[in-house]
Structures are given as C-alpha cells and as structure tokens.
Motif scaffolding. Structure first.
Motif, mmCIF file in Angstrom:
data_model
loop_
_atom_site.group_PDB
_atom_site.id
_atom_site.type_symbol
_atom_site.label_atom_id
_atom_site.label_comp_id
_atom_site.label_asym_id
_atom_site.label_seq_id
_atom_site.Cartn_x
_atom_site.Cartn_y
_atom_site.Cartn_z
ATOM 1 N N LYS A 4 54.135 27.283 26.402
ATOM 2 C CA LYS A 4 53.338 28.368 25.814
ATOM 3 C C LYS A 4 52.099 28.656 26.669
ATOM 4 C CE LYS A 4 54.769 27.747 21.050
ATOM 5 N NZ LYS A 4 54.369 27.428 19.684
ATOM 6 N N VAL A 5 51.471 27.623 27.193
ATOM 7 C CA VAL A 5 50.293 27.802 28.049
ATOM 8 C C VAL A 5 50.677 28.529 29.334
ATOM 9 C CG1 VAL A 5 48.568 26.579 29.440
ATOM 10 C CG2 VAL A 5 49.038 25.837 27.095
ATOM 11 N N ILE A 6 51.794 28.154 29.924
ATOM 12 C CA ILE A 6 52.254 28.796 31.155
ATOM 13 C C ILE A 6 52.589 30.269 30.897
ATOM 14 C CG2 ILE A 6 54.117 28.846 32.873
ATOM 15 C CD1 ILE A 6 54.103 25.751 32.730
ATOM 16 N N ILE A 7 53.262 30.553 29.787
ATOM 17 C CA ILE A 7 53.593 31.944 29.452
ATOM 18 C C ILE A 7 52.314 32.753 29.223
ATOM 19 C CG2 ILE A 7 54.631 33.418 27.670
ATOM 20 C CD1 ILE A 7 56.863 31.285 27.426
ATOM 21 N N ALA A 8 51.368 32.178 28.501
ATOM 22 C CA ALA A 8 50.090 32.872 28.250
ATOM 23 C C ALA A 8 49.355 33.126 29.564
ATOM 24 C CB ALA A 8 49.219 32.060 27.298
ATOM 25 N N LEU A 9 49.346 32.147 30.439
ATOM 26 C CA LEU A 9 48.683 32.293 31.734
ATOM 27 C C LEU A 9 49.352 33.384 32.570
ATOM 28 C CD1 LEU A 9 46.484 31.218 33.593
ATOM 29 C CD2 LEU A 9 48.105 29.522 34.433
ATOM 30 N N LEU A 10 50.671 33.411 32.588
ATOM 31 C CA LEU A 10 51.403 34.436 33.320
ATOM 32 C C LEU A 10 51.120 35.837 32.758
ATOM 33 C CD1 LEU A 10 54.853 32.708 33.964
ATOM 34 C CD2 LEU A 10 53.064 33.235 35.635
ATOM 35 N N LEU A 11 51.008 35.949 31.444
ATOM 36 C CA LEU A 11 50.678 37.241 30.827
ATOM 37 C C LEU A 11 49.282 37.705 31.224
ATOM 38 C CD1 LEU A 11 52.225 36.952 27.248
ATOM 39 C CD2 LEU A 11 52.904 38.499 29.085
ATOM 40 N N VAL A 12 48.334 36.775 31.238
ATOM 41 C CA VAL A 12 46.959 37.115 31.614
ATOM 42 C C VAL A 12 46.919 37.581 33.072
ATOM 43 C CG1 VAL A 12 44.665 36.141 32.041
ATOM 44 C CG2 VAL A 12 45.858 35.644 29.894
ATOM 45 N N ILE A 13 47.671 36.923 33.919
ATOM 46 C CA ILE A 13 47.715 37.303 35.339
ATOM 47 C C ILE A 13 48.421 38.649 35.516
ATOM 48 C CG2 ILE A 13 48.704 36.698 37.590
ATOM 49 C CD1 ILE A 13 48.195 33.737 36.785
ATOM 50 N N ALA A 14 49.475 38.884 34.772
ATOM 51 C CA ALA A 14 50.274 40.103 34.929
ATOM 52 C C ALA A 14 49.630 41.325 34.272
ATOM 53 C CB ALA A 14 51.665 39.887 34.346
ATOM 54 N N LEU A 15 48.815 41.115 33.259
ATOM 55 C CA LEU A 15 48.255 42.233 32.502
ATOM 56 C C LEU A 15 47.529 43.275 33.361
ATOM 57 C CD1 LEU A 15 48.095 43.353 29.661
ATOM 58 C CD2 LEU A 15 45.954 42.098 29.350
ATOM 59 N N PRO A 16 46.635 42.885 34.278
ATOM 60 C CA PRO A 16 45.989 43.916 35.106
ATOM 61 C C PRO A 16 46.989 44.727 35.946
ATOM 62 C CG PRO A 16 44.815 41.838 35.306
ATOM 63 C CD PRO A 16 46.064 41.566 34.524
ATOM 64 N N PHE A 17 48.039 44.075 36.421
ATOM 65 C CA PHE A 17 49.049 44.778 37.212
ATOM 66 C C PHE A 17 49.825 45.769 36.356
ATOM 67 C CE2 PHE A 17 48.252 40.931 39.643
ATOM 68 C CZ PHE A 17 48.110 41.444 40.923
ATOM 69 N N ILE A 18 50.069 45.394 35.123
ATOM 70 C CA ILE A 18 50.776 46.290 34.199
ATOM 71 C C ILE A 18 49.882 47.474 33.827
ATOM 72 C CG2 ILE A 18 51.788 46.468 31.880
ATOM 73 C CD1 ILE A 18 52.610 43.454 32.265
ATOM 74 N N ILE A 19 48.631 47.194 33.495
ATOM 75 C CA ILE A 19 47.694 48.261 33.141
ATOM 76 C C ILE A 19 47.521 49.231 34.311
ATOM 77 C CG2 ILE A 19 45.282 48.765 32.578
ATOM 78 C CD1 ILE A 19 45.256 46.155 30.943
ATOM 79 N N ALA A 20 47.439 48.705 35.518
ATOM 80 C CA ALA A 20 47.230 49.544 36.701
ATOM 81 C C ALA A 20 48.362 50.552 36.903
ATOM 82 C CB ALA A 20 47.067 48.677 37.943
ATOM 83 N N LEU A 21 49.545 50.254 36.397
ATOM 84 C CA LEU A 21 50.669 51.187 36.494
ATOM 85 C C LEU A 21 50.390 52.489 35.739
ATOM 86 C CD1 LEU A 21 53.685 48.753 36.006
ATOM 87 C CD2 LEU A 21 53.116 50.026 38.094
ATOM 88 N N PHE A 22 49.539 52.416 34.724
ATOM 89 C CA PHE A 22 49.297 53.562 33.852
ATOM 90 C C PHE A 22 47.933 54.220 34.052
ATOM 91 C CE2 PHE A 22 52.269 50.668 31.833
ATOM 92 C CZ PHE A 22 53.348 51.517 31.627
ATOM 93 N N ILE A 23 47.218 53.782 35.064
ATOM 94 C CA ILE A 23 45.893 54.319 35.345
ATOM 95 C C ILE A 23 45.977 55.252 36.544
ATOM 96 C CG2 ILE A 23 43.551 53.714 36.091
ATOM 97 C CD1 ILE A 23 43.902 51.046 34.704
ATOM 98 N N SER A 24 45.218 56.342 36.486
ATOM 99 C CA SER A 24 45.155 57.271 37.617
ATOM 100 C C SER A 24 44.688 56.517 38.864
ATOM 101 C CB SER A 24 44.180 58.400 37.302
ATOM 102 O OG SER A 24 43.997 59.216 38.428
#
Length: 179
Positions: A4-24
C-alpha cells in the motif's frame, strides 16, 4: 502494508505527470501604461533595445550583466545578448524581427540559461487622448511535463508584475524628458 505504501508513493510521483497532460502548455502575458508623450518619440525610444537598460526590470536586476550587440539598434535583425550570474536574469538574446513604425515592434527572445526557450514578445504604441498607450506582451510555452509549473505557479501574475514595473519605469523615463 508495504504494498500500500509503494502504491501510494507511485501515485504521488505519477500525479504531476497525469495533471500535466491536461494543462495548457502555453501562456500569454500583457500589460500596458499610458505615457503623456506623443506616439513618435515614445516608439522611437522603445524600438532601440539598448534603451531597455533604463526601464526593463530584468536589466535592472543585475547592473553588472555582460551585454553585447550585433547590428544597428532600432532596426530589424538587431540582436542584444546578455549573460548574468543572477539566475532570475540568466543568459540569452533578443532579436528585433519586425517593426511596424510607430505601431509595433516584435522580438524573438532566445533564453539559454537557466532554461532554454524561444518565445515571441512585442511592444505596441497607440495614440490615446492622454498621450500614448504602450503595451508590452509576451507569449511563452512550456513543454510537457514542465507545463505542470503553470498549474502550481501564476506565471501570468509573476511575469505581468515584472512587465508592469518595466512599463512604469518607462513612463517615468519618458515623462521626465518633457521637463
């Protein structure tokens, strides 16, 4: 638990990359000031890049920056190059790419440090009842995933504030010439 810690850490790391897909990946900043002077002398002053040392916020951040010039100032093809140890100023060059006399001057800004980017900028003059309205604008682009910075920082406000300070300085310089 470790899973669960590893999955949470991976989500935190991936979140900015995912958000950046939807930003101008681009932004536009523009500010203006009215100068109590006719259009002709105002435009004549701003089309000379060497004069930016008298009003540009960035040039005034480092009075010891190294500057070189190529060509005839105030004409298409003139290049002003700068290098500063101040990271807010960095290094780059600005070239005049188009002049519509007494109306608009277009520049190409080529930043080398602290990041590499080529962006268009411009200044326009317009006759108004109080004198001359000067507009200074800048278009910028940030490639993915760096465009995430546009989500966490207000570039329009930060750059806009610097442009406005420069325009206010320009107003002071040019209105001081009346006296």
């Amino acid at each position: 638990m470790l899973k669960k810690v590893i999955i949470a850490l991976l989500l935190v790391i991936a979140l900015p990359f995912i958000i950046a897909l939807f930003i101008s990946d681009s932004y536009h900043v523009e500010r203006h000031v009215v100068i109590e002077q006719p259009v002709e002398p105002v435009f004549s002053y701003i089309k000379h890049l060497k004069n930016q040392g008298n009003y540009s916020t960035w040039e005034q951040m480092d009075p010891n920056m190294k500057k070189t010039y190529t060509g005839e100032d105030g004409t298409v093809g003139f290049i002003s190059t700068w290098h500063s140890d101040n990271p807010e100023v960095g290094a780059g060059e600005q070239e005049i790419i188009k002049i519509d006399e007494n109306k608009r001057i277009d520049f190409e800004l080529r930043f080398m440090e602290p990041f590499q980017s080529t962006d268009p900028a411009y200044m326009t003059t317009e006759r108004v009842s109080q004198g001359t309205k000067v507009t200074w604008g800048f278009h910028g682009k940030m490639d993915y995933p760096i465009n995430f910075m546009l989500f966490i920082m207000d570039f329009e406000q930060a750059l806009g504030d610097d442009l406005q300070v420069g325009l206010n300085n320009l107003k002071e310089v040019l209105e001081g010439q009346k006296n």
